[in-house]
Motif scaffolding. Structure first.
Motif, PDB file in Angstrom:
ATOM      1  N   GLY A 709       0.790  -0.862  -0.388  1.00  0.00           N
ATOM      2  CA  GLY A 709       0.159   0.110   0.101  1.00  0.00           C
ATOM      3  C   GLY A 709       0.781   1.444   0.252  1.00  0.00           C
ATOM      4  N   LEU A 710       2.628   1.649   1.047  1.00  0.00           N
ATOM      5  CA  LEU A 710       3.079   2.548   0.696  1.00  0.00           C
ATOM      6  C   LEU A 710       3.738   2.153  -0.636  1.00  0.00           C
ATOM      7  N   VAL A 711       3.860   1.083  -1.031  1.00  0.00           N
ATOM      8  CA  VAL A 711       4.138   1.154  -2.565  1.00  0.00           C
ATOM      9  C   VAL A 711       3.598   1.780  -3.556  1.00  0.00           C
ATOM     10  N   ASP A 712       2.554   1.276  -3.888  1.00  0.00           N
ATOM     11  CA  ASP A 712       1.603   1.301  -4.984  1.00  0.00           C
ATOM     12  C   ASP A 712       0.383   1.760  -4.262  1.00  0.00           C
ATOM     13  N   ARG A 713       0.636   3.510  -4.587  1.00  0.00           N
ATOM     14  CA  ARG A 713      -0.475   4.201  -3.953  1.00  0.00           C
ATOM     15  C   ARG A 713      -0.787   4.489  -5.369  1.00  0.00           C
ATOM     16  N   ARG A 714      -1.854   4.667  -6.371  1.00  0.00           N
ATOM     17  CA  ARG A 714      -2.511   4.060  -6.617  1.00  0.00           C
ATOM     18  C   ARG A 714      -4.274   4.743  -5.925  1.00  0.00           C
ATOM     19  N   LEU A 715      -5.191   5.127  -6.618  1.00  0.00           N
ATOM     20  CA  LEU A 715      -6.189   5.535  -6.555  1.00  0.00           C
ATOM     21  C   LEU A 715      -7.100   4.147  -6.630  1.00  0.00           C
ATOM     22  N   HIS A 716      -7.882   3.982  -5.210  1.00  0.00           N
ATOM     23  CA  HIS A 716      -8.805   2.804  -5.062  1.00  0.00           C
ATOM     24  C   HIS A 716     -10.234   3.290  -6.120  1.00  0.00           C
ATOM     25  N   ARG A 717     -10.035   2.386  -6.496  1.00  0.00           N
ATOM     26  CA  ARG A 717     -11.366   2.186  -7.966  1.00  0.00           C
ATOM     27  C   ARG A 717     -12.395   1.166  -8.021  1.00  0.00           C
ATOM     28  N   SER A 718     -13.495   1.706  -7.878  1.00  0.00           N
ATOM     29  CA  SER A 718     -14.883   1.197  -7.002  1.00  0.00           C
ATOM     30  C   SER A 718     -14.838   0.128  -8.737  1.00  0.00           C
ATOM     31  N   SER A 719     -16.340  -0.708  -8.237  1.00  0.00           N
ATOM     32  CA  SER A 719     -16.726  -1.632  -9.422  1.00  0.00           C
ATOM     33  C   SER A 719     -17.567  -1.001 -10.520  1.00  0.00           C
ATOM     34  N   THR A 720     -17.812   0.502 -10.688  1.00  0.00           N
ATOM     35  CA  THR A 720     -18.621   1.474 -10.491  1.00  0.00           C
ATOM     36  C   THR A 720     -17.564   1.882 -11.829  1.00  0.00           C
ATOM     37  N   GLU A 721     -16.633   2.731 -11.224  1.00  0.00           N
ATOM     38  CA  GLU A 721     -15.556   3.078 -12.143  1.00  0.00           C
ATOM     39  C   GLU A 721     -14.336   2.112 -13.143  1.00  0.00           C
ATOM     40  N   LEU A 722     -14.466   1.195 -12.663  1.00  0.00           N
ATOM     41  CA  LEU A 722     -13.848   0.531 -13.983  1.00  0.00           C
ATOM     42  C   LEU A 722     -14.991   0.075 -14.828  1.00  0.00           C
ATOM     43  N   LEU A 723     -16.412  -0.250 -14.595  1.00  0.00           N
ATOM     44  CA  LEU A 723     -17.245  -0.324 -15.942  1.00  0.00           C
ATOM     45  C   LEU A 723     -17.029   0.371 -16.942  1.00  0.00           C
ATOM     46  N   ILE A 724     -16.925   1.810 -15.565  1.00  0.00           N
ATOM     47  CA  ILE A 724     -17.507   2.921 -16.459  1.00  0.00           C
ATOM     48  C   ILE A 724     -15.912   3.107 -17.783  1.00  0.00           C
ATOM     49  N   ALA A 725     -14.255   2.615 -17.409  1.00  0.00           N
ATOM     50  CA  ALA A 725     -13.767   2.983 -17.990  1.00  0.00           C
ATOM     51  C   ALA A 725     -13.645   1.410 -18.584  1.00  0.00           C
ATOM     52  N   ALA A 726     -14.241   0.283 -18.896  1.00  0.00           N
ATOM     53  CA  ALA A 726     -14.541  -1.146 -19.735  1.00  0.00           C
ATOM     54  C   ALA A 726     -15.503   0.050 -21.127  1.00  0.00           C
ATOM     55  N   LEU A 727     -16.368   0.645 -20.565  1.00  0.00           N
ATOM     56  CA  LEU A 727     -17.351   1.234 -21.460  1.00  0.00           C
ATOM     57  C   LEU A 727     -16.780   2.185 -22.098  1.00  0.00           C
ATOM     58  N   GLU A 728     -15.721   2.824 -21.585  1.00  0.00           N
ATOM     59  CA  GLU A 728     -15.435   4.192 -22.560  1.00  0.00           C
ATOM     60  C   GLU A 728     -14.388   2.931 -23.911  1.00  0.00           C
ATOM     61  N   HIS A 729     -13.967   1.931 -23.814  1.00  0.00           N
ATOM     62  CA  HIS A 729     -12.556   1.265 -24.812  1.00  0.00           C
ATOM     63  C   HIS A 729     -13.547   1.069 -25.483  1.00  0.00           C
ATOM     64  N   PRO A 730     -13.531   1.509 -26.769  1.00  0.00           N
ATOM     65  CA  PRO A 730     -13.832   1.053 -27.838  1.00  0.00           C
ATOM     66  C   PRO A 730     -13.640  -0.479 -28.562  1.00  0.00           C
ATOM     67  N   SER A 760      -8.077   9.413 -16.280  1.00  0.00           N
ATOM     68  CA  SER A 760      -7.158   8.403 -15.304  1.00  0.00           C
ATOM     69  C   SER A 760      -7.173   7.447 -15.074  1.00  0.00           C
ATOM     70  N   LEU A 761      -8.145   6.780 -15.464  1.00  0.00           N
ATOM     71  CA  LEU A 761      -7.878   5.003 -16.195  1.00  0.00           C
ATOM     72  C   LEU A 761      -8.269   4.558 -17.378  1.00  0.00           C
ATOM     73  N   GLU A 762      -7.206   3.921 -18.210  1.00  0.00           N
ATOM     74  CA  GLU A 762      -7.903   3.437 -19.191  1.00  0.00           C
ATOM     75  C   GLU A 762      -7.853   1.984 -19.429  1.00  0.00           C
ATOM     76  N   PHE A 763      -9.110   1.514 -20.246  1.00  0.00           N
ATOM     77  CA  PHE A 763      -9.510  -0.098 -19.630  1.00  0.00           C
ATOM     78  C   PHE A 763      -8.830  -0.544 -21.619  1.00  0.00           C
ATOM     79  N   HIS A 764      -8.028  -1.446 -21.712  1.00  0.00           N
ATOM     80  CA  HIS A 764      -7.993  -1.880 -22.968  1.00  0.00           C
ATOM     81  C   HIS A 764      -7.878  -3.279 -22.470  1.00  0.00           C
ATOM     82  N   VAL A 765      -8.444  -4.042 -23.957  1.00  0.00           N
ATOM     83  CA  VAL A 765      -8.729  -5.656 -23.847  1.00  0.00           C
ATOM     84  C   VAL A 765      -6.823  -5.893 -24.962  1.00  0.00           C
ATOM     85  N   LYS A 766      -6.753  -6.813 -23.666  1.00  0.00           N
ATOM     86  CA  LYS A 766      -5.398  -7.480 -24.861  1.00  0.00           C
ATOM     87  C   LYS A 766      -5.615  -8.300 -25.600  1.00  0.00           C
ATOM     88  N   ARG A 767      -5.205  -8.600 -26.657  1.00  0.00           N
ATOM     89  CA  ARG A 767      -5.251  -9.064 -28.038  1.00  0.00           C
ATOM     90  C   ARG A 767      -4.228 -10.878 -27.554  1.00  0.00           C
TER      91      ARG A 767
END
Length: 767
Positions: A709-730, A760-767
């Motif tokens: 937690g001290l090394v990785d200080r990323r903001l906590h993302r809720s399930s809603t934020e992850l879902l929005i980032a996924a929907l933003e992915h074309p 601040s959060l981009e969702f990409h699907v890897k091929r």
């Protein structure tokens, strides 16, 4: 369907015939001029950091680290076996039960009150346990989230099937979800790099372990946080070890026995005038016999020593040879010296409980240890000490069936014919273990072979206005005894050697061979260190003998006294871990006189309970020596209890432990301690060990979470934020060639990119 106009003004006609996702490259050029997604609010242009502020991060990790404080405290209490006291709620360690109150209803009232308080406290502690469980679950969820985000940020990404692991990892049913086990990349083959596979497998293992730990944390903390009512062994107190018995010398030779000789002056004991203790040992023996008469059982008849009581104990001594039936019942005489020490312990506890000043106690330096004993629901005082066992036997017959052979001055052989040992192997040609028993007496054989005598005056019979015959008692200690099956002499041994009187001078007798010990003999355990009490009675025409013999051997055991009058109103001392045998010991005949409280060559009054009973038994012997007296329990234990009384009086010496004098098997430490029934923490069950393992594992989880937690200080993302980032992915056709089943689709990897700025959060699907 309406057409969609691009930012450049051209018209895109939708392909209504295709339902597949569009590939990312299709839209890459058309979106170059607009870095923000068309789904984002165009007014959201405020710069935003994807990292949590350092102060907030430190505060959150401090809250996680704070979970270790109660857990470490609980671990410390359990490893230390911390004793609370007579109640689970015992502020200041003072929970007085008032154990020694004469009104036991007050003691019972205190017990009921403490029991109610215990129930209230234990209910509260269960809530504390649940709070610790929930607290840990939040920390574990945070750890899974951090690891999930770290793996998703890697270039290789994370299978999309693990997107919800931070939320689902603690559900036991999730362990049986096929997606958990099938979403990982294949172990062999494929285009995924080996390091990525290893990370995924470790991630799965970590979440499974955290699932188990999180679900066990509730019971684990409950086991540790809830004290239990248990028996606790206190530390041993004492710095002296056993040195030796004083049995080889007369009582009072160099020391006055603590347990019974307190009314006697040293000069009287030195002169073997043991009648000075008649007010102590005389009533003790009489009461013991009376107790047997009342209870009809020697093991239930009690004897008193100061403030405590005790009974005869016995064990079964099996034969060393399974083909021989030479087993014996071994009777054990508790040490009155140890009983007196236990009585002092009990009195000290009573005085402390009643508020007696520390300086008024017999042992002020030991006040704290005894005070600790009082802070319990029950206490069992314990002392280690010696115990003396015996193999008693009785013989009756006419005086002519007993012979005395004079070998030399100071060397005699006393033999008793028709000596029936009912619990030894059958003698060939006899229906029982029928022997002639011979003992050698006199200091000419051995300096320890001593003799002592006393008598019992004849009783007065009012109906005939006459006095009955008295009883003469001789007590012998013999270093050797020989048993002749059916009276048969050893080969080559002349019968004139056992003549009644002096041996003719022309007769040679090999007495060393005659009294040689045979380790394989069924009577070997009766053939050395033999004590014989010979009682004779005669009238004008007849004479008869009652002979009681026994072998005494020493051992060591533990004495236990339940100190509570509520559960042990008789203050009965129990003896635990009795051995089956011991070391034969030398016993000076004067100890038997001390047990009867009579002087050497003295005369006992016939009015005493024990002596009057003895006179009655001896009259029966005189009337019919062949009478089966062994079938009369009164006669049997009239013979046994004086022997037990004798052995119980023997005192022993102690020596301080030093560099030159250390305890060993023959000289064990003579110490005291107690078993306390108290509320305490501790590792008293297997579940407590499970609790220790789980909570220690939980501590490691917390430390790892704090570090990451001290090394990785990323903001906590809720399930809603992850879902929005996924929907933003074309859509880019990532699932075009993927079979339409959950297993294969869950293996598609996703990649999260964290940026500063509005998006601040981009969702990409890897091929």
């Amino acid at each position: 369907m309406a057409s969609l106009r691009t930012p450049s003004g051209s018209i895109l006609s939708p392909d209504t015939s295709s339902t597949e996702y569009h590939r990312l490259e299709t839209f890459s050029n058309s979106h170059k001029e607009d870095d923000a997604s068309p789904f984002l609010d165009s007014n959201s242009t405020q710069a935003r950091s994807y990292k949590r502020p350092l102060l907030k991060t430190c505060l959150l990790q401090f809250l996680a680290l704070l979970w270790l404080v109660p857990i470490i405290a609980l671990l410390y209490l359990n490893f230390k076996n911390h004793v609370i006291g007579a109640s689970a709620w015992c502020p200041g360690g003072k929970c007085w039960v008032d154990m020694f109150n004469y009104d036991t209803s007050i003691t019972q009232h205190n017990l009921d009150r403490l029991d109610k308080e215990n129930h209230n406290l234990l209910g509260t502690l269960q809530l504390v346990s649940k709070a610790l469980e929930v607290w840990f679950s939040l920390i574990a969820a945070s750890l899974v989230y951090i690891v999930t985000m770290m793996l998703a940020a890697k270039p290789d990404g994370l299978p999309i099937g693990y997107l919800n692991r931070p939320r689902e990892f603690s559900e036991l049913t999730g362990l049986f979800d096929p997606v958990l086990w099938t979403s990982s990349p294949p172990i062999t083959g494929g285009l995924v790099r080996g390091t990525h596979k290893a990370r995924i497998y470790l991630f799965i293992a970590m979440t499974v372990m955290l699932c188990i730990i999180a679900n066990l944390m509730g019971p684990a903390t409950a086991v540790l946080v809830l004290p239990s009512l248990q028996w606790i062994e206190t530390d041993l107190i004492g710095n002296q070890h056993f040195e030796q018995y004083n049995s080889a010398t007369p009582p009072g030779n160099g020391s006055i026995p603590k347990s019974w000789a307190w009314p006697c002056r040293e000069s009287r004991l030195t002169s073997q005038n043991y009648s000075c203790a008649a007010d102590v040992t005389g009533p003790a023996l009489d009461a013991w016999i009376d107790g047997y008469v009342a209870s009809r059982s020697a093991v239930q008849a009690l004897s008193q020593q100061d403030y405590v009581s005790f009974a005869v104990n016995w064990t079964f001594q099996a034969s060393s040879d399974p083909h021989k039936n030479d087993s014996n019942f071994v009777f054990w005489a508790p040490s009155r010296q140890v009983m007196a020490d236990l009585s002092d312990d009990l009195l000290t506890m009573y005085n402390i409980s009643r508020g007696v000043n520390k300086s008024s106690l017999a042992h002020p330096s030991e006040f704290e240890s005894y005070a600790t004993y009082n802070n319990s629901l029950q206490v069992r005082l314990q002392r280690s000490g010696p115990v003396i066992g015996t193999l008693p036997m009785m013989w009756t017959g006419r005086s002519q069936n007993a012979t005395v052979t004079i070998v030399e001055p100071g060397q005699e052989i006393r033999c008793y014919r028709y000596y029936n040992l009912y619990n030894t192997p059958l003698v060939e040609g006899s229906a029982s273990g029928n022997y002639t028993k011979c003992i050698r007496t006199g200091t000419g054989w051995d300096r320890a072979n001593n003799r002592a005598s006393f008598s019992v005056a004849g009783g007065y019979y009012a109906d005939t206005n006459t006095f009955g015959p008295g009883v003469n008692v001789s007590v012998f200690y013999s270093d050797r005894a020989a048993f002749l099956p059916n009276g048969s002499l050893p080969d080559g041994f002349s019968g004139k050697c056992l003549t009644n009187g002096s041996i003719p001078r022309n007769i040679t007798c090999d007495w060393d061979q005659f009294f040689k010990l045979d380790p394989l003999s069924p009577v070997n355990n009766r053939s050395s260190h033999v004590n014989t009490v010979e009682m004779s009675i005669k009238n004008d025409t007849e004479s008869a003998l009652l002979v009681i013999d026994f072998v005494a051997f020493s051992a060591f055991t533990n004495y236990t006294l339940d100190a509570s009058p509520l559960t042990n109103p008789l203050s009965l001392v129990q003896i635990q871990n009795l051995p089956n045998n011991g070391t034969p010991m030398v016993l000076d005949p004067a100890w038997t006189l001390a047990a009867w409280s009579v002087d050497v060559n003295g005369r006992l009054d016939p009015s005493r309970k024990t002596t009057s009973m003895l006179l009655g038994v001896m009259k029966r012997v005189l009337k019919n020596p062949q009478d089966e007296l062994q079938d009369d329990p009164l006669v049997d234990y009239l013979s046994l209890l004086p022997v037990i009384q004798t052995l119980s009086l023997i005192d022993h010496g102690l020596k301080n432990v030093s560099s030159t004098s250390v305890p060993d098997d023959q000289h064990p430490l003579m110490a005291r301690n107690a078993r306390l029934n108290v509320w305490a923490y501790g590792l008293s069950s297997r579940t407590s060990y499970l609790g220790i393992v789980v909570t220690i594992a939980g501590c490691l989880v917390v430390l790892i979470q704090v570090f990451l937690g001290l090394v990785d200080r990323r903001l906590h993302r809720s399930s809603t934020e992850l879902l929005i980032a996924a929907l933003e992915h074309p859509p880019g056709g990532e699932f075009t060639n993927v079979p339409r089943n959950e297993k294969e689709m869950a293996r598609v990897r996703f990649h999260l990119k964290h940026n500063d700025g509005p998006r601040s959060l981009e969702f990409h699907v890897k091929r």
